[in-house]
Design a protein around this motif. Structure first.
Motif, short mmCIF file in Angstrom:
data_model
loop_
_atom_site.label_atom_id
_atom_site.label_comp_id
_atom_site.label_asym_id
_atom_site.label_seq_id
_atom_site.Cartn_x
_atom_site.Cartn_y
_atom_site.Cartn_z
N TYR A 1 0.84 -1.20 0.00
CA TYR A 1 0.00 0.00 0.00
C TYR A 1 0.88 1.26 0.00
N CYS A 2 1.94 1.20 0.86
CA CYS A 2 2.82 2.39 0.92
C CYS A 2 3.54 2.56 -0.43
N ILE A 3 4.04 1.44 -0.94
CA ILE A 3 4.77 1.56 -2.24
C ILE A 3 3.81 2.11 -3.29
N GLY A 4 2.57 1.60 -3.22
CA GLY A 4 1.58 1.97 -4.24
C GLY A 4 1.35 3.48 -4.32
N ARG A 5 1.56 4.16 -3.17
CA ARG A 5 1.28 5.61 -3.21
C ARG A 5 2.28 6.31 -4.11
N ARG A 6 3.46 5.69 -4.28
CA ARG A 6 4.46 6.39 -5.12
C ARG A 6 4.39 5.88 -6.55
N SER A 7 4.59 4.53 -6.75
CA SER A 7 4.61 4.10 -8.16
C SER A 7 3.75 2.86 -8.31
N LYS A 8 2.96 2.87 -9.37
CA LYS A 8 2.00 1.79 -9.59
C LYS A 8 2.72 0.52 -10.00
N ILE A 9 3.65 0.63 -10.91
CA ILE A 9 4.31 -0.57 -11.43
C ILE A 9 5.04 -1.28 -10.30
N ALA A 10 5.79 -0.50 -9.48
CA ALA A 10 6.56 -1.12 -8.38
C ALA A 10 5.61 -1.90 -7.48
N ARG A 11 4.44 -1.33 -7.28
CA ARG A 11 3.51 -2.03 -6.37
C ARG A 11 3.07 -3.36 -6.98
N ASP A 12 2.74 -3.34 -8.30
CA ASP A 12 2.29 -4.60 -8.92
C ASP A 12 3.37 -5.66 -8.78
N ARG A 13 4.61 -5.24 -9.12
CA ARG A 13 5.72 -6.22 -9.05
C ARG A 13 5.87 -6.72 -7.62
N PHE A 14 5.78 -5.77 -6.66
CA PHE A 14 5.98 -6.15 -5.25
C PHE A 14 4.91 -7.15 -4.83
N ALA A 15 3.68 -6.90 -5.23
CA ALA A 15 2.58 -7.81 -4.84
C ALA A 15 2.84 -9.20 -5.42
N GLN A 16 3.25 -9.22 -6.70
CA GLN A 16 3.51 -10.54 -7.31
C GLN A 16 4.64 -11.25 -6.58
N SER A 17 5.68 -10.48 -6.20
CA SER A 17 6.83 -11.15 -5.54
C SER A 17 6.39 -11.66 -4.16
N VAL A 18 5.52 -10.89 -3.47
CA VAL A 18 5.04 -11.37 -2.15
C VAL A 18 4.36 -12.72 -2.32
N MET A 19 3.49 -12.78 -3.35
CA MET A 19 2.75 -14.02 -3.56
C MET A 19 3.68 -15.15 -3.99
N ALA A 20 4.63 -14.79 -4.79
CA ALA A 20 5.57 -15.83 -5.26
C ALA A 20 6.31 -16.40 -4.04
N LEU A 21 6.81 -15.52 -3.18
CA LEU A 21 7.56 -15.98 -2.00
C LEU A 21 6.66 -16.88 -1.14
N GLU A 22 5.41 -16.42 -0.97
CA GLU A 22 4.46 -17.21 -0.16
C GLU A 22 4.34 -18.62 -0.74
N LEU A 23 4.19 -18.70 -2.08
CA LEU A 23 3.99 -20.02 -2.71
C LEU A 23 5.24 -20.88 -2.51
N VAL A 24 6.40 -20.24 -2.61
CA VAL A 24 7.66 -21.00 -2.46
C VAL A 24 7.71 -21.61 -1.05
N ILE A 25 7.43 -20.78 -0.04
CA ILE A 25 7.48 -21.32 1.34
C ILE A 25 6.49 -22.47 1.47
N LEU A 26 5.28 -22.25 0.91
CA LEU A 26 4.24 -23.29 1.04
C LEU A 26 4.71 -24.60 0.42
#
Lengths: 691, 491, 488
Positions: free
Chosen positions: A24-49
């Motif tokens: 959310y904080c990243i999103g306030r500055r740049s949209k693309i960075a936020r999308d990438r960040f969200a995808q990486s969060v999910m990717a990391l989650e899947l890896v741990i799972l």
């Protein structure tokens, strides 16, 4: 099963939430960075799972973690089924996040969307990994509220109204489930899932009805989220209004969180309980059938898919019902339920994202508008086709396997009944409804496929525009996001023993499922026959019913999909909303009556009574005096008494008194003074005389 | 029990500061007054904290008349309530500096605000029935000017109603003294009660009737059913920080009095299982339901929050009337939760009124866009009040429901949790629409005309702090420990 | 110290009263000075008598062989004498400014001071007959005070006052004579003749007659109508006589007849006690309700007196020592509080001419001292702690609870109900006075402001006594206890 305490479990639940806030904080500055960040969060989650699934639980460890200090005691546990379903959740979230980057290209409030989607992911994973029912309930409520924001993302009137129903059902379901938890805790003294089976078994006979009451209340709560029959009203309304990735998650995973609750009830608390099984079975059949019927009539793409979710949930509930009925030999039912949940999640992921792809380009969902969009788009056709074939249970696709298992469990239960000599008419009816619903699924999926991919659009210019989009209607990332799940389905379908069987065994311990007595040979003649019957019914319904009744020639002679479903049949507006309005009115009237007694009647009445009483009492002596004056004292010429004045005005009026009274006054007071003098003299004399 | 004079400081210090603010002309100037009041509030907070951390202490002050001694003491209940009171007063005080800019006669407001705090702490520190009664009455008188502050005609009516209902309640409370003198050994607060059973022998029904009247009397201040009507009229009229304190903390004076009467004077053993306990439980349940349904119907925001106070404080009383450990834990947790949350809600309402002048719930469309932080605090507090898990309301409701289910009272044991949950549903019905309408104004909302109306730091600080505190049950250990030593000494 | 000096408290006011009426004073100021010194002198004599406690009774003459006309100073007498000794100078000081521009002041002040002596006589009387004599004389002496205005209303009030008082006195005389015929000459002794004539219905009837007789002056329910009507008299009269001297002597006489002539043992548990308790309890509630209904300020305070007197009678009707002590404590505290209230009402009336409650809204801004005193005495009467009303109310409740029984319970409920009603008819007015609602502020004239020092001094003295009595009443209560229990 060796217990292994690992901090990974709470990380799995809280990492997406943390990621949401950072995003959310990243999103306030740049949209693309936020999308990438969200995808990486999910990717990391899947890896741990996946790491937990293969390297820990896969090697026979049972992961456990408890945090007594947090919120009065959260505790997590991951055995086969739970980690399996968390992986599916993680996978689906990753895919939808990838797809939503393109889908939400021109949307508003995307920051808010990502924030709440990731929060819901954390909550859902929390629900699946929870070890005791309090943790389940806590994450369940968080999931309800965060997913509400996903539903009303577009903020149009339809979304707000659907959101209102969604929230009402969520809060009501939550409260009723809480009541069930209270009763269960008072009965068994524990809510830890692992200790519940023996606690419930140990319950004495007369406590059983209260346990059933607690169970029904919790079934109400979990069923509401899963879309079970009486409470399915919000699902066909909420899912279509949500953005496509959100609908995929809502249909795919959030309903499974509800089913997870029902599983806890049916496989832990009421293990092998016959009457609980009948109840769940009947509800399942109802859900299955109603879902299929309303799907048939719907002319909106996403609404059909939502209704089909209701129907597929019905299939899963039938599976759960059969688990309880079959008792010891419930292997087939257990596998069937697990696999059908898995399949349904992936199917809805594919189908809703496909619908999203369509909506992304032309912003329309009505069948008549999107007719012929799919012509000349091989990739989209393949993806949609893989979803359709799986859901209809065509062999070589995973849907066939889970449906066959469910069908086999019904047949096996019928054999058991015959051995026990009891009538199998009811179960025969269930089997026929099962097959008929399968047929209806085939019918409405064909209707969708034919309308979008085979027919031409009524308006040739529109058709040309659709075909102009061929080739560049989806970005590479979206193709990747849609393609992978679409591929998994046939792969799992073709090699059942490799994938399906191992997955089923992996997750069966949680559901107390036993290994099947004899090996299941998937493509045996009897199983194929079951699938064939369904397809036949489907074709019959499609050509007999849809082509004739649901297609009308409008004045231009063009075939037009028409919505025959009478609006008053809509359960929500016909029954639920008036009922709630009535209840609200009654409670408000009751509250108002109490408030008035406290506020107005109590003080006003008491003061009035007191004044009335005192007025009569005070005028009593005056009455006596005037009475006396009229009778006994008549001869004294005393002027009538002037009434005590109240108004300040007449203070000024000074009535002069008759002359003779004045003299009396003067003599009287001086007379008294003389009397006083006399008295003084007498007293002085006495004091000194008596000495 | 060492007798130390320092016990009087937390009570007298705010009163002296109050009188100083009221009288000293130098303090008429805005800046100097703000500093003075802030230091006064924080010092009294520190004093209270220092007092309640001391080991058991008591102080005999004077004797008004035979049997009527004035003495203060620190025991488990004081430790629990005094800190809460002082903290809440500090929060509302900080909020009021900004808010009062739109109001007149500031000095008079702060004078009675601080005097009210002193009297309120007196109620918490009181060691016997007479002292508590004395502080109870003077607290009503000190807080009356806060209700009368705006001097409009309906403020006057609301003030008179507040005065007469509180006095009616207090006089019913006075009824307890003679009978406790006759049947009890002393008027001091002794855990477990002071009744001398040999004397009580033939007079149970009389004594139960008296106890019922006393509890209904003190219940007036806590908004219990028969004498609740002043609360919805008085609170909306007062300025927001005052109504926050009125709703959040002063209703707890009634709760303290009822705890003292039940557990320290008549004794829970004497009252448990009697017809009176059932009657009290029914009254509490009726109030819970009535409060919520009236709040659902009310259109003015502050009146809606006032009715919600009526219902929420009866949650606490319901827990107290059950007289078992779990229920008591639940009700004490709910005391903390309700004080924090209701203070927060009223301060948010105050911020909205201060910035936009909107008092009606319907007008609040899109308020979340204009004042996001304020509405976020409002939402977190609302979720806590409804009892949504991560927030504090859930845990107190959990213990209350379990306490009720484990009590062996025939009907009430299951009816209690049902009504609690129905009321929670109604709470959701009257709080969530405000948040939804605020954050999701719908398509028609023209974002271009949006003007950010966030209040300044003085106002936001207490709001954010209270909203954060509304989730105190995420780390419940310290609070459960505090509740533990109260219930341990009583049950 | 020989007991001749007992006659002084009666004699000094009589002589000075007459001399005020007859002696030609150069100016109003000198006459006021003479009057004040005479009253202060009498109060110091009383103080000296109380401290020196002369024993035995002073027989002045023998009406018949067995019926002496005698004076005596015992515990009860001390309390009543102390009360009027303290309040009379304060009231006289107050009435100087009040009667400033009144035409026949000499007549007023002479009877005002004579009345002081007669009330002292009631307190000092040693047997029922002497007390009855002074009791009757008191009525006669107060008639010209009530009729001072001379207009139609005061004439009607005086007529009603005479009818009620004379009727009541006649009844009490028959009661006393019935007693004397039965038990011979009876000296006031604590415990009375109780033990000898247990449950004798003839004596019970006699007691009831005396109670009704004295009940007129202490405004018990059916016989209370004269008190509100007497509100038309000038404020010093209503304040002193009708809030302190006259009505208190009625209550004093009732206590004398109950505890010192008939005796509580004779009456305890009999229908006589129950009827007195019921009458008192009913009047408590009735007085407060009528006060709530009354818009005229002084009539409202008069009804409040009706209700508060029955507090004392209720304490008395419990027939226990604690009940008596509680009743007497309320007698003292009520005297102080009620006289302050009447003074405030009087100041408002004479300074601004406003006599009705709705007219006083916002007046507090203009007359702060008066209305702060009014508010404090209102709070005291309602029974707020730290002020005297609370202590007497608590004692009454405690003694009623200790006495127990259905009538005591009814009394307790009546007390609490009346407390709420007192709050309802005093406090809103006190608070409204300080809140200036916009439309009222225009109607104030320039002479709506605080009175002169002669009125402010009584205010401050009375408020201080209230605060001292409220905060530190223990020594006074112990003194009361010892005076009654000691029954010296």
């Amino acid at each position: 099963m060796i217990l292994q305490s690992t901090v990974l479990l709470p990380i799995l639940a809280f990492w997406p939430m943390l990621g949401a806030l950072i995003g959310y904080c990243i999103g306030r500055r740049s949209k693309i960075a936020r999308d990438r960040f969200a995808q990486s969060v999910m990717a990391l989650e899947l890896v741990i799972l996946l790491n937990c699934a293969f390297f820990l639980v896969g090697r026979g460890f049972k992961l456990v973690y408890s945090m007594p200090s947090l919120l009065g005691g959260l505790s997590f546990e991951a055995d086969g089924f739970r980690i399996l379903y968390s992986c599916i959740a993680g996978f689906m979230w990753l895919m939808t996040t990838l797809f939503s980057e393109e889908y939400l290209g021109h949307y508003r409030n995307r920051n808010r969307y990502y924030l709440f989607t990731l929060l819901t992911c954390g909550a859902t994973v929390g629900v699946f990994l929870s070890a005791d029912l309090i943790t389940t309930f806590i994450f369940f409520e968080i999931m309800s509220f965060t997913s509400y924001v996903m539903v009303i993302h577009d903020e149009n009137p339809f979304a707000m109204r659907a959101g209102q129903t969604y929230l009402a059902v969520a809060v009501l379901g939550g409260m009723v489930m809480l009541m069930g938890l209270f009763l269960l805790y008072t009965l068994t003294g524990t809510l830890v899932i692992s200790r519940l089976p023996e606690a419930c078994a140990a319950l004495s006979a007369e406590k059983r009805p209260t346990l059933y009451l607690a169970g029904t209340l919790m079934l109400f709560g979990f069923g509401a989220k899963a879309g079970m029959y009486p409470l399915h009203i919000w699902l066909p309304k909420a899912h279509p209004v949500a953005p496509a990735p959100a609908s995929a998650l809502l249909s795919g995973i959030l309903t499974k969180a509800g089913i997870f609750g029902v599983l806890v009830l049916s496989c832990i608390i009421f293990l092998h309980d016959k009457n609980w099984g009948i109840a769940v079975l009947s509800l399942g059949v109802l859900t299955m059938f109603t879902g299929a019927v309303i799907a048939l009539f719907s002319v909106n793409l996403k609404r059909t898919l939502a209704c089909s979710s209701v129907s597929q949930i019905g299939f899963i509930l039938v599976g759960i019902g059969m688990q309880c009925l079959l008792g010891e030999e419930n292997a087939l039912a257990v596998w069937g339920t697990e696999l059908h949940m898995l399949n349904h999640s992936l199917i809805k992921l594919v189908l809703f994202m496909a619908a999203g792809a369509i909506y992304m380009n032309i912003h329309k969902l009505d069948l008549n508008d999107i007719r012929g969009f799919g012509r000349g788009k091989p990739l989209l056709t393949a993806i949609f086709l893989s979803g359709t074939l799986t859901i209809t249970g065509i062999p070589l696709f995973s849907g066939y396997i889970s449906k066959t298992l469910l069908h086999e469990s019904i047949v096996e239960y019928m054999e058991l009944l015959e051995e026990a000599g009891r009538g199998i008419a009811v179960m025969k009816g269930v089997e026929w409804i099962f097959l008929f619903s399968g047929g209806l699924t085939v019918a409405y999926m064909t209707k969708l496929f034919v309308c979008i991919f085979l027919e031409k659009n009524a308006d040739p210019a529109l058709q040309a525009k659709y075909e102009s989009l061929n080739g560049h209607y989806m970005s590479l990332r979206s193709v990747f996001a849609l393609g992978i799940p679409a591929l998994i389905l046939p792969v799992m379908g073709c090699f059942p023993p490799v994938f399906m069987q191992r997955i089923a065994e992996f997750g069966q311990s949680f559901l107390h499922g036993e290994a099947p007595a004899h090996a299941v040979h998937w493509f045996s003649l009897t199983n194929l026959k079951g699938a064939a019957i369904s397809i036949a019914i489907g074709a019959a319904v499609y050509f007999g019913f849809i082509r004739t009744l649901l297609l009308k020639k409008d004045h231009g002679g063009v075939l037009h999909y028409v919505n025959l479903r009478p609006s008053k049949l809509d359960m929500e507006n016909a029954i639920y909303r008036p009922l709630c309005a009535l209840l609200a009115k009654v409670s408000v009237a009751f509250g108002r009556a109490l408030d008035i007694t406290g506020d107005v009647i109590l003080p006003k009445a008491s003061v009035f009574l007191a004044l009335l009483f005192s007025h009569t009492a005070s005028s009593l002596p005056d009455w006596i005096v005037t009475g006396l004056r009229k009778t006994v004292l008549r001869k004294i010429p005393i002027p009538p008494e002037n009434p005590e004045d109240h108004a300040p005005a007449d203070l000024a009026v000074d009535i002069n008194i008759p002359k003779e009274m004045d003299d009396v006054l003067n003599d009287f007071s001086y007379g008294l003074i003389l009397f006083g003098i006399g008295l003084v003299v007498v007293i002085v004399y006495l004091v000194f005389h008596s000495r | 029990m060492n007798s130390n004079i320092s016990l009087l400081f937390p009570i007298l210090f705010p009163m002296l500061c109050g009188i100083a603010v009221g009288l000293i002309p130098a303090l008429k100037d805005e800046k100097r007054r703000r500093v003075f009041v802030l230091t006064a509030l924080s010092i009294s907070f520190l004093l209270t904290i220092s007092q309640i951390l001391l080991p058991e202490a008591s102080l005999y002050v004077c004797t008004l008349a035979p049997k009527a001694e004035i003495s203060f003491a620190v025991d488990a209940v004081t430790r629990f309530f005094a800190g809460l009171i002082a903290f809440m007063w500090l929060m509302s005080g900080i909020f009021s500096f900004e808010y009062m800019k739109h109001e007149k006669n500031h000095n008079r407001y702060y004078c009675f605000y601080l005097l009210g705090e002193g009297a309120m702490l007196g109620v918490a520190f009181a060691a016997n029935y007479v002292t508590m009664y004395l502080c109870f009455e003077w607290m009503t008188l000190m807080t009356l000017p806060m209700v009368l502050h705006s001097q409009t005609e309906d403020a006057l009516k609301a003030g008179m109603k507040y005065l007469l209902y509180s006095f009616a309640g207090a006089f019913a409370g006075l009824l307890g003294i003679p009978f406790l003198v006759r049947f009890g050994t002393t008027l001091d607060f002794i855990p477990g009660g002071v009744l001398d059973m040999t004397l009580v022998q033939g007079h149970e029904t009389l004594l139960l009737g008296v106890a019922f009247a006393v509890i209904l009397g003190f219940g007036a201040k806590a908004g219990l059913f028969p004498l609740h009507a002043w609360l919805p009229t008085a609170h909306p009229v007062a300025p927001a920080p005052a109504s926050a304190v009125l709703s959040g903390v002063i209703t707890k004076a009634g709760v303290i009095a009822i705890i003292r009467v039940i557990y320290y004077q008549f004794g829970a053993a004497f009252l448990r299982g009697t017809w009176m306990q059932t009657a009290l439980l029914c009254t509490a349940l009726v109030t819970i339901f009535m409060g919520s349904s009236m709040a659902y119907r009310e259109k003015i925001l502050k009146k809606r929050l006032a009715y919600s106070t009526v219902s929420q404080v009866s949650y606490i009383l319901f827990g107290l009337f059950l007289m078992n450990t779990t229920a008591m834990t639940g009700s004490l947790l709910h005391v903390l939760c309700h004080s924090v949350v209701k203070d927060g809600l009223f301060l948010c309402a105050g911020a909205i009124i201060y910035k936009t002048g909107k008092t009606d719930v319907e007008e609040l469309t899109g308020i979340g866009k204009e004042m996001p932080v304020v509405l976020w605090c409002f939402t977190l507090c609302a979720l806590a009040l409804i009892g949504i898990p991560p927030m504090c309301g859930f845990m107190s409701k959990w213990y209350l429901a379990l306490g009720s289910l484990s009590s062996s009272i025939p009907v009430i044991s299951w009816l209690g949790p049902v009504i609690l949950l129905i009321s929670a549903l109604l709470t959701a019905a009257y709080l969530l629409p405000i948040t939804i309408r605020g954050f999701f104004p719908g398509e028609g909302y023209n974002y271009s005309a949006l003007v950010k109306k966030e209040p300044n730091a003085w106002m936001l600080l207490p709001l954010i702090l209270l909203a954060a505190l509304a989730a105190f049950t995420i780390f419940p250990q310290p609070f459960l420990a505090m509740v533990e030593n109260v219930t341990a000494s009583l049950m | 110290m020989s007991n001749q000096f007992l006659i002084l408290p009666i004699l000094i006011p009589l002589i000075s009263g007459i001399s005020i009426a007859l002696l030609p004073f150069r100016s109003e100021k000198s006459r006021n000075l003479f009057n004040l010194t005479a009253v202060l002198l009498n109060s110091f004599v009383i103080l000296w008598l109380i401290l020196s406690r002369p024993a035995g009774s002073l027989t002045l003459l023998y009406l018949t062989k067995t019926l002496p006309f005698a004076l005596k100073l015992d515990g009860l007498g001390i309390i009543f004498l102390g009360l009027i000794g303290f309040l009379w100078p304060v009231s006289t000081l107050y009435s100087f400014e009040y009667m400033e521009h009144d035409k026949n002041q000499p007549r007023f002040f002479s009877f005002y001071t004579i009345c002081y002596g007669v009330t002292a006589g009631v307190a000092l009387s040693a047997n029922p007959i002497t007390m009855y004599f002074f009791y009757e004389l008191l009525t006669l002496v107060t008639v010209p005070l009530v009729a001072h205005e001379g207009d139609r209303q005061s004439m009607a009030a005086v007529r009603k006052y005479i009818i009620y008082s004379m009727g009541g006195a006649a009844l009490s005389l028959t009661g006393i004579l019935m007693l004397l015929s039965h038990a011979g000459s009876v000296e006031f002794v604590y415990g009375g003749i109780g033990q000898l004539f247990q449950g004798d219905s003839f004596l019970l009837l006699a007691y009831l007659l005396t109670f009704i007789g004295f009940g007129v002056k202490s405004a018990v329910f059916p016989l209370h109508a004269w008190l509100p009507a007497a509100g038309v008299a000038p404020t010093p009269v209503t304040a002193l006589l009708h809030a302190v001297a006259v009505v208190k002597s009625g209550v004093f006489a009732a206590i004398r007849s109950t505890y010192y002539t008939f005796g509580p043992d004779l009456l305890a548990g009999t229908w006589a006690q129950q009827s007195t308790a019921v009458a008192a309890a009913f009047t408590i509630v009735f007085g407060s309700v009528m006060a709530l209904r009354e818009q005229h300020l002084k009539r409202r305070l008069a009804y409040s007196t009706v209700s508060n007197l029955s507090y004392i009678l209720f304490g008395m009707s419990l027939m226990t020592a604690e009940g008596l002590v509680a009743g007497l404590s309320h007698m003292l505290f009520h005297g102080v509080i009620k006289i302050t209230l009447f003074f405030c009402a009087g100041t408002v009336l004479c300074k601004t001419g406003r006599a009705y409650v709705p007219q006083t809204t916002g007046l507090g801004r203009k007359m702060p001292v008066t209305f702060i005193t009014f508010l404090i005495s209102g709070l005291a009467l309602t029974g707020t702690p730290l002020l005297p009303g609370y202590i007497s109310k608590m004692n009454l409740l405690m003694s009623a609870a200790l006495a127990g029984g259905p009538f005591a319970m009814a009394g307790i409920i009546a007390l609490l109900l009346s407390a709420i009603l007192t709050a309802a008819y005093l406090l809103p007015m006190g608070i409204r006075a300080f809140l200036v609602t916009p439309e009222d502020s225009l109607s104030f004239t320039e002479h709506d402001r605080d009175p002169g020092w002669q009125m402010l001094v009584p205010f401050t003295v009375l408020v201080l006594t209230m605060l001292v009595l409220g905060i530190h009443a223990e020594p006074l209560m112990n003194a009361l206890e010892s005076l009654i229990m000691g029954s010296v």
